[in-house]
Structures are given as C-alpha cells and as structure tokens.
Design an enzyme around this catalytic site. Structure first.
Site, PDB file in Angstrom:
ATOM      1  N   HIS A  78       0.973  -1.260  -0.151  1.00  0.00           N
ATOM      2  CA  HIS A  78       0.072   0.099   0.092  1.00  0.00           C
ATOM      3  C   HIS A  78       0.866   1.407  -0.138  1.00  0.00           C
ATOM      4  O   HIS A  78       2.115   0.993   0.354  1.00  0.00           O
ATOM      5  CB  HIS A  78      -0.811  -0.193   1.184  1.00  0.00           C
ATOM      6  CG  HIS A  78      -2.008  -0.966   1.119  1.00  0.00           C
ATOM      7  ND1 HIS A  78      -3.081  -1.192   2.098  1.00  0.00           N
ATOM      8  CD2 HIS A  78      -2.377  -1.881   0.309  1.00  0.00           C
ATOM      9  CE1 HIS A  78      -3.881  -2.122   1.926  1.00  0.00           C
ATOM     10  NE2 HIS A  78      -3.689  -2.464   0.562  1.00  0.00           N
ATOM     11  N   GLU A 105       1.067   3.939   1.946  1.00  0.00           N
ATOM     12  CA  GLU A 105       1.642   4.309   3.280  1.00  0.00           C
ATOM     13  C   GLU A 105       2.814   3.305   3.466  1.00  0.00           C
ATOM     14  O   GLU A 105       3.638   4.007   4.194  1.00  0.00           O
ATOM     15  CB  GLU A 105       0.438   4.121   4.172  1.00  0.00           C
ATOM     16  CG  GLU A 105      -0.730   4.900   4.346  1.00  0.00           C
ATOM     17  CD  GLU A 105      -1.839   3.888   3.623  1.00  0.00           C
ATOM     18  OE1 GLU A 105      -3.018   4.299   3.999  1.00  0.00           O
ATOM     19  OE2 GLU A 105      -1.546   3.265   2.538  1.00  0.00           O
ATOM     20  N   GLU A 152     -17.726   4.257 -24.689  1.00  0.00           N
ATOM     21  CA  GLU A 152     -17.472   5.024 -25.922  1.00  0.00           C
ATOM     22  C   GLU A 152     -18.476   5.157 -26.738  1.00  0.00           C
ATOM     23  O   GLU A 152     -18.394   6.012 -27.810  1.00  0.00           O
ATOM     24  CB  GLU A 152     -15.954   4.778 -26.723  1.00  0.00           C
ATOM     25  CG  GLU A 152     -14.824   4.945 -25.848  1.00  0.00           C
ATOM     26  CD  GLU A 152     -13.627   5.018 -26.774  1.00  0.00           C
ATOM     27  OE1 GLU A 152     -13.909   5.258 -28.011  1.00  0.00           O
ATOM     28  OE2 GLU A 152     -12.473   5.019 -26.223  1.00  0.00           O
TER      29      GLU A 152
END
Length: 317
Positions: free
Chosen positions: A54, A56, A255
């Site tokens: 992660h 952090e 799209e």
C-alpha cells in the site's frame, strides 16, 4: 480540527501522485501517501501493481527514521484490517513516530471505516479527516464501487459543431483531431473496462486499445452491450444495469455509440461526460443526445485540444 492551506496543498499533491497507481492497483484503490518533515518530503508512495504494498507502507519505508515527528498525508484512510498480503497501514503509521496524520477521505470499507483513524488517535497521533475534494475525485471509482455497487461511468462523445456523433449511415471515424484522440487514449489507459454498443462495433470495428507510447499495456478490458454473443477478446454485457456485476471494476469508459449512450443515460448510470467538440459539420446524421442535452449536469472543466474543445461534465447527485 480544521485543515490548513498547507494541508490542502499536500493533499492535492498526494491526489495527483495517486494517478500513477491507476488502474494498475486494482483490485485495490489508487492511493498515494506523502511524509513531510519541516516542509520537506522525506517519503512518498502510491499503491503498487496488484494492490500491494500500500501507499503508506511504501512512503513510511522510504522515510525510515525521518518519519519520527513528521506528518503523513494520505488520500484514503489507512487500512485497519490484517491481511496475508501485508500488515495494516494504520498499525504501521501508528508505530512510525508520526506526530500528525491528515487523511483525505474516510474509507467506506467496513473492515476499516473509522478504525484506521481511531488507531492513529489511540497511538497519540494527531489525526485530521479532511474530506478533501481533490482526494475524493482521485478515488471516485473506488468510492462509487463501495457506495453504489458499480463502477464510476464516464461517457465519451465526439460531436460535430452541429451536434452529430455520426453520419446517417452510422460511420463516425475521425471527427476529432490527433490531440483530442490522444486524450481519449489517455482516458482509456485510466479505465478498468471500456464499452461500446453492437452498432458501433459493426460500423467502426474499433480496437479500443491504448496506443500511447509506454502505455500500451494499459489497454482496458473490452465490453459489448448486446443481447447476443461477443466476439473473441470481448465480454458481453446484457444491459447497463449489469455493470453492478462487474467484479473489481472501478472505472468504466463508455465510448458509444448513440444507442449505448442513450441506454446508460436513461438508466441514470453515467457519472461523467467527456464531450469532444470538433469544428466540422455533417449537416445531418445521428444526434449526440436523442432528446437534447440531458439536464442535471454541471460543466466542471473546459479546454482546447488542438482545434477541438473538450467539455467535462459531472452528474449532480
């Protein structure tokens, strides 16, 4: 406790940094973290490919002992649940010697949902939940998936100056110029999946890949809105509502063409519209919006892309 101007600046920087994780961090959200000591960045990170480590964990490892007495800025509340893939980030941050943590957005995941903040505060870390707009925007797909059970949906339309997306026979190739088309490829690279209707597939045979140098490996999964079978390399989606069944899809890029656009708009499943306007006219053809420009939308940005203009609209919910 309120955030300061510096807090908002660092959170905006973290939100920008989080773009590097999208969409390669899936199934995890694209999160970024910055460790700041006396106004100097001593560690930074974003969610790695596949979701671990992660943000952090990367930022705190990079900071090392310099994290002591520092402030952690992170776009999403640090996770509080244990995993075989790594320790809880709330525990890592609590043990790092930080004096302060500023969190952009609380995590709606019930395994964390406030527990990450509680652990930091219990460890004596002054913790601020900012509810920051830049961080919220950077996590829009994750938050939509958690709160609505579906991906954030962006509808892309390339229109002529007189409001058409295709000629009467359905063909529409190259309405916009190269700069606008490059921007579309950038948006494709940020999506988990991309969708067109069967009419567009028959008329244009689109590749729907990413053809920007260095980003070719970020071509999204291709979906076809159809009641029939999808060709090899595609997956069939029976209805717009079926997007609730797309596992781990945070960002869906629609799209076209007009049928798919109308179906998603009628189902109120579009969150964002990218309207590329070209300085050309068809005189007649297929209109961008069947019943005129839909109501309930706010223009949040407008910019020139070569000779074309991009207008970005968001749904007011």
């Amino acid at each position: 406790m309120a955030t300061t101007a510096d807090d908002r600046r660092w959170l905006a920087a973290a939100a920008t940094l989080a773009e590097r994780a999208r969409p390669l961090s899936r199934p995890n959200p694209a999160v970024a973290a910055i460790v700041v000591q006396d106004g100097i960045v001593v560690g930074r990170g974003w969610t790695d490919v596949g979701g671990r480590p992660h943000a952090e964990a990367i930022a705190l490892t990079q900071a090392g002992e310099r994290a002591r007495g520092a402030t952690l800025y992170v776009t999403l509340e640090p996770c509080a649940h244990q995993s075989q893939r790594g320790p809880a980030c709330a525990d890592l941050a609590s043990a790092a010697g930080l004096v302060r943590a500023v969190i952009g957005v609380g995590d709606p995941d019930p395994r964390t949902a406030g527990d990450g903040i509680a652990r930091l505060r219990a460890a004596g870390v002054e913790t601020v939940l900012a509810d920051d707009p830049a961080c919220r925007a950077s996590l829009a797909g994750y938050l939509t998936l958690r709160q609505r059970g579906r991906p954030q949906v962006t509808l892309k339309l390339a229109v002529t100056a007189d409001g058409f997306i295709a000629r009467p026979d359905g063909t529409s190739k190259w309405i916009t110029g190269e700069v606008a088309r490059a921007h579309v490829h950038r948006e494709r690279a940020r999506a988990d999946a991309i969708l067109v209707g069967s009419g567009t597939l028959r008329a244009d045979a689109p590749r729907l890949d990413v053809r920007l140098p260095g980003l070719e490996n970020r071509s999204p999964r291709r979906l076809l809105l159809t009641h029939g079978e999808a060709p090899d390399g595609w997956s069939a989606l029976r209805s717009p509502e079926a997007i609730h069944e797309l596992a781990d899809c945070q960002y869906l890029f629609v799209e076209g063409g007009s049928g798919a656009a109308a179906a998603f708009l009628d189902a109120d499943l579009v969150d964002r519209i990218l309207l590329y306007r070209a300085p050309v006219t068809f005189g007649e053809g297929i209109a961008a919006f069947r019943d005129g420009m839909p109501k309930g939308w706010t223009t949040i940005d407008q910019r020139r892309l070569g000779a074309d203009t991009l207008e970005i609209l968001e749904r007011a919910r």
